[in-house]
Structure formats: C-alpha cells, structure tokens
Design an enzyme around this catalytic site. Structure first.
Site, short mmCIF file in Angstrom:
data_model
loop_
_atom_site.label_atom_id
_atom_site.label_comp_id
_atom_site.label_asym_id
_atom_site.label_seq_id
_atom_site.Cartn_x
_atom_site.Cartn_y
_atom_site.Cartn_z
N ASN A 140 -21.71 50.25 38.53
CA ASN A 140 -20.25 49.81 38.59
C ASN A 140 -19.72 49.86 36.94
O ASN A 140 -20.12 48.77 36.22
CB ASN A 140 -19.96 48.52 39.18
CG ASN A 140 -18.85 47.95 39.01
OD1 ASN A 140 -17.82 48.75 38.91
ND2 ASN A 140 -18.50 46.59 39.62
N TRP A 141 -19.09 50.76 36.69
CA TRP A 141 -18.77 50.85 35.30
C TRP A 141 -17.54 49.90 34.87
O TRP A 141 -17.03 49.76 33.71
CB TRP A 141 -18.35 52.32 34.75
CG TRP A 141 -19.82 53.10 34.85
CD1 TRP A 141 -20.91 52.66 34.49
CD2 TRP A 141 -19.75 54.45 34.41
NE1 TRP A 141 -21.76 53.76 34.44
CE2 TRP A 141 -21.04 55.05 34.00
CE3 TRP A 141 -18.68 55.68 34.39
CZ2 TRP A 141 -21.44 56.26 34.02
CZ3 TRP A 141 -19.03 56.90 34.22
CH2 TRP A 141 -20.43 57.10 33.81
N HIS A 169 -15.09 43.22 45.30
CA HIS A 169 -15.77 42.64 44.26
C HIS A 169 -15.14 41.40 43.82
O HIS A 169 -14.00 41.01 43.79
CB HIS A 169 -15.65 43.96 43.15
CG HIS A 169 -16.67 43.50 41.85
ND1 HIS A 169 -16.37 42.59 41.03
CD2 HIS A 169 -18.07 43.99 41.78
CE1 HIS A 169 -17.26 42.10 40.23
NE2 HIS A 169 -18.29 43.41 40.61
N GLU A 221 -14.58 40.07 40.99
CA GLU A 221 -13.36 40.45 40.03
C GLU A 221 -12.01 40.74 40.63
O GLU A 221 -10.97 40.31 40.27
CB GLU A 221 -13.69 41.44 38.90
CG GLU A 221 -14.80 40.92 37.97
CD GLU A 221 -15.62 41.85 37.40
OE1 GLU A 221 -15.40 43.11 37.56
OE2 GLU A 221 -16.72 41.43 36.93
N SER A 251 -26.05 40.71 36.59
CA SER A 251 -27.38 40.66 35.85
C SER A 251 -28.44 41.49 36.06
O SER A 251 -29.42 41.05 35.54
CB SER A 251 -27.50 39.44 35.18
OG SER A 251 -26.17 38.64 34.65
N GLY A 265 -23.78 46.36 36.88
CA GLY A 265 -22.75 46.77 35.98
C GLY A 265 -22.97 47.01 34.57
O GLY A 265 -23.22 48.03 34.19
N GLY A 266 -23.00 46.05 33.73
CA GLY A 266 -23.30 46.12 32.15
C GLY A 266 -24.49 47.22 31.96
O GLY A 266 -24.24 48.21 31.14
#
Ligand code: PGA
Length: 236
Positions: free
Chosen positions: A8-9, A86, A88, A194, A215-216
């Site tokens: 997930n960019w 999501h 967010e 994470s 993600g990151g």
C-alpha cells in the site's frame, strides 16, 4: 502455501519512483504480490505487473461525483483489487462501515476483489474491547451477500505507521476470532501495521495469517524484496 503480500503505497511515489522500483524489484513466484499505488499511477504499475489494486473507490458506479473513481473504471483499466475501509479513509474521510459494505458490493459486481480493512484504535484496545469492536466492524463492513472472494486485512490503527506491531499472540487471537466470525470458509486474512523486513516472515508464519498489508516498508525495494521472499519451505 502461497501468501498474499500487498504493497500500500498510500500517497507516495512518482513516475521516476516506479521505474526505479521495478528495475530493482525481485518478484517471488511462490507468493501473490499486489501493488496499490495512488490512482494516477495505476497504469504505470500495470505496465510492470497485472496484480494491481486501487486504494479506494466510489460507493457509486457512475454519475455526478466529481473527483471519484468507480470500481467499474478500475476494472476497465486492468486492476484486479481495491483496498476498502483503510483506517486512513475511515478517519480522514469519515467513512463508515456501512459505506465500506456498499463499496464492497459494487467492487464484487465489477469482478474485482475487495480487500476490506478493519482494526481497533489504541483507546479501544486499552479498554479491553478490541475483539468486540473488530468483530462488529467486520460484520457491518462485509458485502451483503457474496459467494465471491474478498480479503480481510486486520490492521490495528495504533500499529499503522508507528513502528509498533501487535504481538504474535494478539495477531493469533484476533485472526482466529475473525476466522470464526466469517460466514465463508477460505477468506484470506491479512495482517497490517508496521510490517517490516524484520518481523514480516514471523508474522507470515502465524496460524490464520494468509498474508500481510505493507505500507512504509513497501516503498523501499530492498525491504520489500526481502518481505516477498517469504517461503514456508525450509531454506536449503
Ligand atoms: P504501515 O502501513 O506498514 O506503514 O504501518 C500499513 C497500512 O496502513 O496499510
């Protein structure tokens, strides 16, 4: 067994980033690797892989909804998946589980696979209500009737982008509870929050974990190459 690994960019990347990333990305044929770039770059990523998903879509199929993108359009350009609900989206765009459910219905009708995200906040976990909260969010977010496949991603909100991961026990217990609550068998359950190159392989080996949502760490090809290389076969 094949694991599902979703990148997930979020709102990151550029044409130059995508070129550089795929020049260095080492795919792992034993796993399903799905990329969810920002909508503007879906076509660019589709030039490199067919396993591509949107990060969201409209709860309508077409019409006067300025700025929105429908599931039918995502299908039209070659996407196969859509992330829905999501945290967010739920928090910054005030998306409710009912909206997520409506979107999931459209996504399935458009022959895409929805990846439905659920997860509790820190307050809810601290209050000892994580399980009840997540199961309630799940039941309200699921598509009304479906004999088609969808994925569930359990992402505790407090673990997203914070460097804090749920403990192995937390993940095992929550995934087992979600598995039991699902009306259909064989719905893939992903963990997110994470996930990084240090913890990914341990998490992927846990019971009822069919994949991870990253993600990151999916923005760094060195880290992501390591994550996707997971294999249940013993290394020789
Ligand atoms: P993170 O994000 O891996 O950066 O915590 C996961 C996600 O939000 O899907």
């Amino acid at each position: 067994m094949t694991k599902i690994i979703v990148a997930n960019w979020k709102m990151n990347g550029s044409k130059a980033f995508i070129t550089e990333f795929f020049k260095n990305f080492i795919s792992a044929p034993q796993n399903f690797i799905i990329f969810c770039p920002p909508a503007l770059y879906l076509k660019d990523v589709l030039n490199h892989t067919s396993r591509v998903g949107g990060q969201d879509c409209s709860s309508h199929l077409s019409g006067a909804y300025t700025g929105d993108i429908s599931s039918v359009m995502l299908n039209d350009i070659g996407c196969q998946y859509v992330l829905l609900g999501h945290s967010e989206r739920r928090s910054y765009h005030k998306e409710t589980s009912e909206t997520v459910r409506q979107k999931a219905g459209h996504v399935l009708k458009a022959d895409l696979i929805p990846i439905i995200c659920i997860g509790e906040s820190k307050e809810v976990r601290d209050a000892g209500r994580a399980r009840d909260f997540v199961l309630e969010q799940l039941s309200h977010s699921l598509p009304a009737v479906s004999d088609k496949t969808y994925y569930i991603a359990y992402e505790p909100v407090w673990a997203i982008g914070t460097g804090l991961t749920a403990t192995e026990n937390d993940i095992i217990q929550m995934h087992e509870a979600i598995r039991q609550a699902l009306p259909q068998q064989h719905i893939p359950l992903l963990y997110g929050g994470s996930v990084n190159k240090e913890n990914a392989h341990t998490i992927l080996a846990l019971p009822n974990v069919d994949g991870v949502l990253v993600g990151g760490a999916s923005l760094k090809y060195e880290d992501f190459n390591h994550i996707v290389a997971f294999s249940e076969l013993p290394m020789v």
